[in-house]
Motif scaffolding. Structure first.
Motif, PDB file in Angstrom:
ATOM      1  N   LEU A 192       0.895  -1.234  -0.403  1.00 38.22           N
ATOM      2  CA  LEU A 192      -0.087  -0.147   0.142  1.00 38.22           C
ATOM      3  C   LEU A 192       0.753   1.372  -0.131  1.00 38.22           C
ATOM      4  CD1 LEU A 192      -2.065  -1.918   0.702  1.00 38.22           C
ATOM      5  CD2 LEU A 192      -3.047  -0.234   2.146  1.00 38.22           C
ATOM      6  N   LEU A 193       0.657   2.729  -0.969  1.00 39.66           N
ATOM      7  CA  LEU A 193       1.131   3.326  -0.526  1.00 39.66           C
ATOM      8  C   LEU A 193       0.591   4.515   0.427  1.00 39.66           C
ATOM      9  CD1 LEU A 193       0.310   4.217  -4.610  1.00 39.66           C
ATOM     10  CD2 LEU A 193       2.551   3.794  -3.081  1.00 39.66           C
ATOM     11  N   ARG A 194       1.646   4.695   1.082  1.00 41.28           N
ATOM     12  CA  ARG A 194       1.961   5.092   2.433  1.00 41.28           C
ATOM     13  C   ARG A 194       0.984   6.420   1.995  1.00 41.28           C
ATOM     14  NH1 ARG A 194       6.422   5.493   3.759  1.00 41.28           N
ATOM     15  NH2 ARG A 194       6.389   2.936   4.714  1.00 41.28           N
ATOM     16  N   ASN A 195       0.256   6.780   2.776  1.00 44.86           N
ATOM     17  CA  ASN A 195      -0.511   8.420   3.141  1.00 44.86           C
ATOM     18  C   ASN A 195       0.717   9.572   3.768  1.00 44.86           C
ATOM     19  OD1 ASN A 195      -2.803   8.475   1.513  1.00 44.86           O
ATOM     20  ND2 ASN A 195      -3.642   7.803   3.054  1.00 44.86           N
ATOM     21  N   SER A 208      -6.098   3.455   4.685  1.00 46.06           N
ATOM     22  CA  SER A 208      -5.151   2.947   4.406  1.00 46.06           C
ATOM     23  C   SER A 208      -4.988   1.479   5.563  1.00 46.06           C
ATOM     24  CB  SER A 208      -3.618   3.355   4.222  1.00 46.06           C
ATOM     25  OG  SER A 208      -4.405   3.950   2.632  1.00 46.06           O
ATOM     26  N   HIS A 220       3.519  -1.840   4.201  1.00 47.52           N
ATOM     27  CA  HIS A 220       3.352   0.534   3.569  1.00 47.52           C
ATOM     28  C   HIS A 220       4.646   0.652   2.887  1.00 47.52           C
ATOM     29  CE1 HIS A 220      -0.899   1.612   4.966  1.00 47.52           C
ATOM     30  NE2 HIS A 220      -0.964  -0.184   5.450  1.00 47.52           N
ATOM     31  N   GLY A 223       4.936   6.862  -0.618  1.00 48.90           N
ATOM     32  CA  GLY A 223       3.723   7.234  -1.579  1.00 48.90           C
ATOM     33  C   GLY A 223       3.733   8.704  -1.726  1.00 48.90           C
ATOM     34  N   GLN A 230      -0.632   9.653  -6.541  1.00 49.69           N
ATOM     35  CA  GLN A 230      -0.657   8.350  -5.491  1.00 49.69           C
ATOM     36  C   GLN A 230      -1.274   7.190  -7.300  1.00 49.69           C
ATOM     37  OE1 GLN A 230       0.781   7.437  -2.730  1.00 49.69           O
ATOM     38  NE2 GLN A 230      -0.499   8.297  -0.787  1.00 49.69           N
ATOM     39  N   VAL A 234       0.648   4.119  -8.497  1.00 50.51           N
ATOM     40  CA  VAL A 234       0.205   2.717  -9.156  1.00 50.51           C
ATOM     41  C   VAL A 234       0.288   2.560 -11.036  1.00 50.51           C
ATOM     42  CG1 VAL A 234      -2.659   2.102  -9.533  1.00 50.51           C
ATOM     43  CG2 VAL A 234      -1.676   3.283  -7.396  1.00 50.51           C
ATOM     44  N   TYR A 241      -3.607   1.441  -4.006  1.00 50.67           N
ATOM     45  CA  TYR A 241      -4.227   2.523  -3.096  1.00 50.67           C
ATOM     46  C   TYR A 241      -5.520   2.979  -3.050  1.00 50.67           C
ATOM     47  CZ  TYR A 241      -4.144   7.324  -1.382  1.00 50.67           C
ATOM     48  OH  TYR A 241      -4.649   8.039  -0.309  1.00 50.67           O
ATOM     49  N   GLU A 243      -8.841   3.648  -2.811  1.00 51.91           N
ATOM     50  CA  GLU A 243      -9.901   4.979  -3.352  1.00 51.91           C
ATOM     51  C   GLU A 243     -11.295   4.581  -3.706  1.00 51.91           C
ATOM     52  OE1 GLU A 243     -10.560   8.427  -3.977  1.00 51.91           O
ATOM     53  OE2 GLU A 243      -8.597   7.795  -3.073  1.00 51.91           O
TER      54      GLU A 243
END
Length: 302
Positions: A192-195, A208, A220, A223, A230, A234, A241, A243
């Motif tokens: 997972l892409l980090r926020n 997330s 993670h 991102g 993001q 991806v 990610y 959404e």
């Protein structure tokens, strides 16, 4: 000087009559006399010349009036402005949004709001993942259209305005892109892409998560600070990610595929503002937004 001393001094300097001053301030004449004597003792010189026929400012009293009069008026005006802003639906209301889909909704709400409150201007401000919370906390926007939850002691939330399904944005080359749906447990198989770290912790954990519902860890990776950034990551296969489903309509890309979750609760959207900055403008805009959302969600209602 205390506030009541300033008011007594300035009113007496204007009226030059103890009785009239007392009437204006709704106190007794003796109270005004006592207040002025106390003030003169503190300063060390007379501020007024008193006779049985007249009251006049001394030179020092006139100088004091000249020095504090404008500052007192500025404070009074600031208070009047605050009252007007809190009670009146006038001025400027700055509303923040994330993403093109939110902007479309807010412009519809803004049009309806301006028809009801033509003296209040609405400014629609675009936010990014890294600055949405800070823009609210520093009063650069008054209210935001955000995805819930927004549990924070400083924030107040309006009712849910609309919902959308939760999807996973993956590279169009990823094996998940060929799936018709996913489970939240599948997140244990991807990165997972980090926020940005500046986001609400409860929001980030909800959207997330660090673990699947059964407790399996989710990896993670770094991102971007923006949503478009993001999506670019991806599409390049650097991660996935989570959404909302409306991205499938507003953010169509050949390198990104959106796959719905079949076991995730719908995502909820609503207005968020600082509890200590709630005004009549904010309340009226939230009410209008709810009316617009209801009309959109129930177009055939009587």
């Amino acid at each position: 000087m205390e506030r009541y001393e300033i008011e007594a001094f300035l009113t007496l300097a204007e009226e030059l009559h103890f009785g009239w001053t007392a009437d204006r301030l709704h106190v007794s004449t003796a109270h005004i006399s006592k207040t002025i004597r106390r003030l003169e003792r503190r300063i060390g010189v007379p501020l007024f010349e008193r006779t049985s026929r007249r009251v006049a400012l001394t030179a020092i009293g006139a100088r004091l009036r000249q020095d504090i009069g404008p500052a007192h008026e500025q404070i009074q005006q600031a208070v009047r402005n605050a009252i007007a802003a809190g009670r009146g639906i006038v001025g400027v209301l700055r509303v923040g949004f994330f993403g093109s889909d939110s902007a479309l909704f807010l412009h519809t709400v803004s049009d309806a709001f301006r028809r009801q409150y033509p003296d209040c201007q609405v400014e629609i401000v675009e936010l990014q993942l890294h600055n949405g919370l800070s823009m609210l906390q520093t009063d650069q926007v008054d209210v935001e259209l955000a995805r819930y939850p927004a549990d924070h002691p400083d924030l107040a939330c309006g009712p849910v305005l609309f919902t959308e399904p939760k999807v996973l944005a993956v590279s169009s080359q990823h094996p998940f892109a060929r799936r018709s749906s996913l489970s939240l447990e599948d997140l244990a198989q991807v990165k997972l892409l980090r926020n940005p770290a500046t986001m609400l912790e409860v929001w980030d954990e909800f959207h997330s998560p660090r673990h699947t519902p059964s407790g399996r860890p989710i990896e993670h990776v770094p991102g971007s600070e923006t949503f478009l950034g993001q999506l670019a990551l991806v599409g390049a296969g650097k991660g996935v990610y989570p959404e909302g489903g409306r991205a499938m309509r507003f953010y169509v890309r050949p390198d990104v595929t959106y796959v719905p979750f079949h076991d995730a609760a719908p995502l909820e959207w609503g207005l968020v503002w600082r509890a200590t900055r709630e005004t009549a403008r904010v309340r009226a805009f939230a009410h209008t937004a709810h009316e617009v959302a209801t009309a959109i969600n129930e177009p055939d209602r009587p």
